[in-house]
Scaffold this active site. Structure first.
Site, PDB file in Angstrom:
ATOM      1  N   TYR A   1       0.856  -1.196   0.000  1.00  0.00           N
ATOM      2  CA  TYR A   1       0.000   0.000   0.000  1.00  0.00           C
ATOM      3  C   TYR A   1       0.884   1.235   0.000  1.00  0.00           C
ATOM      4  O   TYR A   1       1.464   1.591   1.019  1.00  0.00           O
ATOM      5  CB  TYR A   1      -0.945   0.009   1.209  1.00  0.00           C
ATOM      6  CG  TYR A   1      -1.913  -1.159   1.252  1.00  0.00           C
ATOM      7  CD1 TYR A   1      -2.189  -1.916   0.120  1.00  0.00           C
ATOM      8  CD2 TYR A   1      -2.559  -1.505   2.435  1.00  0.00           C
ATOM      9  CE1 TYR A   1      -3.071  -2.985   0.160  1.00  0.00           C
ATOM     10  CE2 TYR A   1      -3.449  -2.575   2.484  1.00  0.00           C
ATOM     11  CZ  TYR A   1      -3.687  -3.308   1.342  1.00  0.00           C
ATOM     12  OH  TYR A   1      -4.564  -4.372   1.391  1.00  0.00           O
TER      13      TYR A   1
ATOM     14  N   PHE B   1     -13.643  -0.320  -4.236  1.00  0.00           N
ATOM     15  CA  PHE B   1     -13.587   0.866  -5.102  1.00  0.00           C
ATOM     16  C   PHE B   1     -14.942   1.139  -5.764  1.00  0.00           C
ATOM     17  O   PHE B   1     -15.162   2.203  -6.330  1.00  0.00           O
ATOM     18  CB  PHE B   1     -12.488   0.692  -6.159  1.00  0.00           C
ATOM     19  CG  PHE B   1     -11.111   0.560  -5.551  1.00  0.00           C
ATOM     20  CD1 PHE B   1     -10.485   1.676  -4.996  1.00  0.00           C
ATOM     21  CD2 PHE B   1     -10.471  -0.655  -5.500  1.00  0.00           C
ATOM     22  CE1 PHE B   1      -9.223   1.562  -4.410  1.00  0.00           C
ATOM     23  CE2 PHE B   1      -9.210  -0.782  -4.925  1.00  0.00           C
ATOM     24  CZ  PHE B   1      -8.588   0.326  -4.377  1.00  0.00           C
ATOM     25  N   THR B   2     -15.855   0.166  -5.729  1.00  0.00           N
ATOM     26  CA  THR B   2     -17.205   0.353  -6.279  1.00  0.00           C
ATOM     27  C   THR B   2     -18.196   0.117  -5.147  1.00  0.00           C
ATOM     28  O   THR B   2     -18.521  -1.026  -4.830  1.00  0.00           O
ATOM     29  CB  THR B   2     -17.482  -0.692  -7.395  1.00  0.00           C
ATOM     30  OG1 THR B   2     -16.317  -0.782  -8.200  1.00  0.00           O
ATOM     31  CG2 THR B   2     -18.673  -0.330  -8.224  1.00  0.00           C
TER      32      THR B   2
HETATM   33  N1  LIG Z   1      -6.207  -9.062   0.657  1.00  0.00           N
HETATM   34  C1  LIG Z   1      -6.433  -8.287  -0.361  1.00  0.00           C
HETATM   35  O1  LIG Z   1      -6.128  -8.630  -1.510  1.00  0.00           O
HETATM   36  C2  LIG Z   1      -7.100  -6.966  -0.139  1.00  0.00           C
HETATM   37  C3  LIG Z   1      -7.639  -6.273  -1.230  1.00  0.00           C
HETATM   38  C4  LIG Z   1      -8.285  -5.076  -0.968  1.00  0.00           C
HETATM   39  C5  LIG Z   1      -8.394  -4.582   0.326  1.00  0.00           C
HETATM   40  N2  LIG Z   1      -7.861  -5.266   1.361  1.00  0.00           N
HETATM   41  C6  LIG Z   1      -8.000  -4.779   2.769  1.00  0.00           C
HETATM   42  O2  LIG Z   1      -9.365  -4.627   3.041  1.00  0.00           O
HETATM   43  C7  LIG Z   1      -9.612  -3.328   3.596  1.00  0.00           C
HETATM   44  C8  LIG Z   1     -11.002  -2.881   3.235  1.00  0.00           C
HETATM   45  O3  LIG Z   1     -11.128  -2.744   1.842  1.00  0.00           O
HETATM   46  P1  LIG Z   1     -11.310  -1.340   1.102  1.00  0.00           P
HETATM   47  O4  LIG Z   1     -10.928  -0.222   1.985  1.00  0.00           O
HETATM   48  O5  LIG Z   1     -10.627  -1.443  -0.206  1.00  0.00           O
HETATM   49  O6  LIG Z   1     -12.849  -1.338   0.765  1.00  0.00           O
HETATM   50  P2  LIG Z   1     -14.172  -1.123   1.628  1.00  0.00           P
HETATM   51  O7  LIG Z   1     -13.893  -1.148   3.081  1.00  0.00           O
HETATM   52  O8  LIG Z   1     -15.189  -2.046   1.078  1.00  0.00           O
HETATM   53  O9  LIG Z   1     -14.626   0.335   1.178  1.00  0.00           O
HETATM   54  C9  LIG Z   1     -13.838   1.459   1.336  1.00  0.00           C
HETATM   55  C10 LIG Z   1     -14.518   2.601   0.591  1.00  0.00           C
HETATM   56  O10 LIG Z   1     -15.748   2.911   1.223  1.00  0.00           O
HETATM   57  C11 LIG Z   1     -15.773   4.293   1.560  1.00  0.00           C
HETATM   58  N3  LIG Z   1     -16.434   4.417   2.862  1.00  0.00           N
HETATM   59  C12 LIG Z   1     -16.062   3.842   4.028  1.00  0.00           C
HETATM   60  N4  LIG Z   1     -16.940   4.169   5.014  1.00  0.00           N
HETATM   61  C13 LIG Z   1     -17.879   4.956   4.442  1.00  0.00           C
HETATM   62  C14 LIG Z   1     -19.036   5.612   4.942  1.00  0.00           C
HETATM   63  N5  LIG Z   1     -19.402   5.499   6.220  1.00  0.00           N
HETATM   64  N6  LIG Z   1     -19.766   6.356   4.073  1.00  0.00           N
HETATM   65  C15 LIG Z   1     -19.409   6.463   2.790  1.00  0.00           C
HETATM   66  N7  LIG Z   1     -18.320   5.873   2.245  1.00  0.00           N
HETATM   67  C16 LIG Z   1     -17.564   5.124   3.071  1.00  0.00           C
HETATM   68  C17 LIG Z   1     -14.338   4.740   1.613  1.00  0.00           C
HETATM   69  O11 LIG Z   1     -14.240   6.094   1.258  1.00  0.00           O
HETATM   70  P3  LIG Z   1     -13.750   7.214   2.329  1.00  0.00           P
HETATM   71  O12 LIG Z   1     -12.270   7.086   2.418  1.00  0.00           O
HETATM   72  O13 LIG Z   1     -14.209   8.489   1.721  1.00  0.00           O
HETATM   73  O14 LIG Z   1     -14.447   6.909   3.618  1.00  0.00           O
HETATM   74  C18 LIG Z   1     -13.695   3.855   0.552  1.00  0.00           C
HETATM   75  O15 LIG Z   1     -13.816   4.434  -0.719  1.00  0.00           O
HETATM   76  C19 LIG Z   1      -8.482  -2.471   3.025  1.00  0.00           C
HETATM   77  O16 LIG Z   1      -8.267  -1.315   3.775  1.00  0.00           O
HETATM   78  C20 LIG Z   1      -7.338  -3.435   3.041  1.00  0.00           C
HETATM   79  O17 LIG Z   1      -6.725  -3.400   4.312  1.00  0.00           O
HETATM   80  C21 LIG Z   1      -7.238  -6.461   1.144  1.00  0.00           C
END
Ligand SMILES: NC(=O)c1ccc[n+]([C@@H]2O[C@H](COP(=O)([O-])OP(=O)(O)OC[C@H]3O[C@@H](n4cnc5c(N)ncnc54)[C@H](OP(=O)(O)O)[C@@H]3O)[C@@H](O)[C@H]2O)c1
Length: 290
Positions: free
Chosen positions: A66, A220-221
């Site tokens: 990251y 991201f979606t």
């Molecule tokens: N193992 C793997 O291959 C892998 C792949 C991807 C991710 N990950 C891990 O999984 C974690 C979670 O995934 P992610 O962060 O990609 O996706 P996520 O948690 O599904 O969604 C994050 C997105 O939601 C938005 N968001 C969060 N809370 C919100 C709210 N209350 N209201 C409106 N929008 C909101 C965030 O924007 P804002 O910043 O504006 O809040 C961001 O764009 C990552 O941080 C990472 O540590 C692991």
């Protein structure tokens, strides 16, 4: 870390010998656009991490890829020396290229380098949990993980890693890893609309292994579904809160690591994940991804 005034929803889970809150935090969103480079708001990123600790979150998910090496250094800057209760879970197995791609880096020497970089950037002598990330950006891909997983087992024997997990893996790869060494978690893509791991989650629950969904809010979606919106408006809640509350109810071995770069969203998510859902709500939500 002072005692949080309100307990986090979901209680705790034990990863090997490490107790963590089921409501955790995923740090990926703290890096720059496309998870490359530094954040636009450095102090804002530190504030999110400090708020996570203030809320009582004891599980932070990160990776050397990251930024690369950006979120780990932010975590160290914000929270080191770490409170005893805080556990940082990282992953290895991919690096970044100049186009922002995530090419695999799973040769033993690449994994060794990644573990040492994580130790250095996080300021630790041993990493609490390391997930071997396999597959690719399209998702899990079949094939043996023995060689890279055995390389991590060797680093664990050397005392550099406390516990192991796998990420972006098929059920067969999870089973293969478990024939080589114990794992404490599986981190795969899963949310209300993407239910391909339903069986795996139930099996891991029976075995006492955590399942940590990435993209719990759609990544991201953002998750979009008319059924989700209908339940959310009936409960006077946001779809994000409903999606997180559903995950906490889905299985006791599910740990949440929703990502955000906003203190307000972090607080909203921590409160929202505790939303009570009735049997009727659960049945309606259950139908979304089936
Ligand atoms: N193992 C793997 O291959 C892998 C792949 C991807 C991710 N990950 C891990 O999984 C974690 C979670 O995934 P992610 O962060 O990609 O996706 P996520 O948690 O599904 O969604 C994050 C997105 O939601 C938005 N968001 C969060 N809370 C919100 C709210 N209350 N209201 C409106 N929008 C909101 C965030 O924007 P804002 O910043 O504006 O809040 C961001 O764009 C990552 O941080 C990472 O540590 C692991």
């Amino acid at each position: 870390m002072s005692a949080p005034s309100v307990p986090l929803p979901g209680g705790t889970w034990t990863l090997g010998d490490l107790t963590v809150t089921r409501f955790g935090y995923g740090a990926m969103q703290l890096a720059g656009p496309n998870v490359m480079g530094p954040p636009a708001d450095h102090d804002g990123a530190l504030a999110v991490l400090r708020e996570a600790a203030e809320l009582g979150i004891t599980h932070i998910d990160t990776a050397g890829a990251y930024g690369p090496r950006v979120t780990n250094r932010l975590i160290r800057e914000a929270l080191h020396p770490y409170p005893d209760a805080l556990h940082i879970v990282t992953k290895v197995g991919a690096v970044r290229d100049e186009q922002g791609g995530w090419p695999p880096a799973r040769r033993p020497e690449e994994l060794r380098r990644a573990v040492h970089e994580n130790l250095q950037d996080l300021g630790l002598d041993a990493l609490d949990v390391v997930n071997l990330r396999i597959g690719d950006a399209q998702g899990p891909q079949s094939g043996s993980l023995a060689e890279p997983f055995e390389a991590l087992v060797e680093l664990q024997r050397q005392g550099l890693i406390r516990h192991l997990g796998v990420s972006n893996a098929t059920a067969e790869q999870v089973a293969e890893a478990r024939t080589i060494a114990p794992i404490v978690c599986v981190q795969n893509m899963y949310n209300l609309a993407h239910r391909q791991d339903d069986e795996l989650i139930d099996e891991l629950a029976r075995e006492g292994i955590a399942y940590v969904p990435f993209f719990p809010l759609g990544g991201f979606t953002p998750l979009q579904s008319s059924a989700l919106s209908a339940v959310a408006s009936r409960l006077n809640a946001t779809p994000m809160s409903v999606a997180l509350a559903w995950l906490l109810r889905r299985s006791p071995n599910i740990l949440l690591i929703p990502g955000t770069s906003s203190v307000a969203h972090l607080r909203e998510n921590a409160a929202g994940a505790g939303l009570p859902l009735s049997a009727e709500d659960l049945a309606e939500l259950d139908g979304i991804g089936r």
